[in-house]
Enzyme design. Structure first.
Site, mmCIF file in Angstrom:
data_model
loop_
_atom_site.group_PDB
_atom_site.id
_atom_site.type_symbol
_atom_site.label_atom_id
_atom_site.label_comp_id
_atom_site.label_asym_id
_atom_site.label_seq_id
_atom_site.Cartn_x
_atom_site.Cartn_y
_atom_site.Cartn_z
ATOM 1 N N CYS A 74 18.181 7.283 6.440
ATOM 2 C CA CYS A 74 17.113 7.873 7.261
ATOM 3 C C CYS A 74 16.702 6.986 8.431
ATOM 4 O O CYS A 74 16.554 7.472 9.551
ATOM 5 C CB CYS A 74 15.917 8.280 6.411
ATOM 6 S SG CYS A 74 14.987 6.957 5.628
ATOM 7 N N HIS A 125 10.380 7.370 3.136
ATOM 8 C CA HIS A 125 11.373 8.216 3.803
ATOM 9 C C HIS A 125 10.835 8.605 5.166
ATOM 10 O O HIS A 125 9.620 8.665 5.366
ATOM 11 C CB HIS A 125 11.660 9.465 2.962
ATOM 12 C CG HIS A 125 12.810 10.274 3.474
ATOM 13 N ND1 HIS A 125 14.087 9.778 3.566
ATOM 14 C CD2 HIS A 125 12.874 11.540 3.946
ATOM 15 C CE1 HIS A 125 14.888 10.714 4.062
ATOM 16 N NE2 HIS A 125 14.175 11.795 4.305
ATOM 17 N N HIS A 137 16.537 14.842 8.970
ATOM 18 C CA HIS A 137 16.520 13.589 8.220
ATOM 19 C C HIS A 137 17.820 13.429 7.445
ATOM 20 O O HIS A 137 18.590 14.363 7.287
ATOM 21 C CB HIS A 137 15.314 13.542 7.272
ATOM 22 C CG HIS A 137 15.340 14.587 6.202
ATOM 23 N ND1 HIS A 137 15.321 14.281 4.869
ATOM 24 C CD2 HIS A 137 15.389 15.944 6.255
ATOM 25 C CE1 HIS A 137 15.345 15.391 4.150
ATOM 26 N NE2 HIS A 137 15.383 16.414 4.975
#
Length: 165
Positions: A74, A125, A137
């Site tokens: 990510c 995240h 993502h």
């Protein structure tokens, strides 16, 4: 001339994103009290970031990856997109992205802003907001870069915050 599905999807996403309302979100890893935020990137660069990020959907996930050829995690996806489209270097870890740029309220998010997800107020995240309540993502090992909705059952149950580099 035949237009590819990806081009049509990106164009539609940008048109819809301009007309959408921001999703409701809870407090996350950073304060989101500001109404707007100054930015290192212009609106045009934010649009380029959005188009490029959506074009990377389908790229394999790879822990530590930061190129389309090697795959992305990510933060590697975010770093590659911002560097490639705006010449802006981002921190390489999610924990450092948590303090990068300025907090943005959910009422003022725009395409190209970061969305961060947290557990116990620590970012775990991150992705790139692309409008219409969606973000791009690189989610997990064995997966690939994808486009998801912030309102989905899983993501809406997470603490989230937005930041503008």
């Amino acid at each position: 001339m035949k237009l590819g599905l990806n081009f049509v999807s990106v164009t539609l996403l940008l048109v819809l994103g301009g007309c959408s309302t921001a999703p409701s979100v809870g407090r996350g890893p950073a304060s989101i009290s500001s109404l707007g935020a100054p930015s290192k990137i212009s609106q045009g660069q934010a649009d380029d970031i959005t188009i490029y990020a959506v074009g990377l959907v389908g790229t394999p996930y790879r822990y530590g990856g930061n190129t389309p050829d090697s795959g992305f995690d990510c933060s590697g996806l975010i770093g590659h997109v911002y560097q490639s489209r705006a010449g802006v270097a981002s921190p390489r870890t999610v924990s450092k992205l948590q303090n990068w740029g300025q907090p943005v309220s959910s009422d003022n998010i725009r395409s190209g802003d970061l969305v961060l997800f947290a557990q116990s107020d620590v970012a775990t995240h991150a992705g790139i907001y692309v409008g219409d309540g969606r973000f791009v993502h690189a989610p997990s090992t064995g997966g690939e870069v994808r486009l998801d909705r912030l309102s989905s059952k899983y993501w809406s149950s997470q603490k989230m915050a937005f930041r503008r580099p």
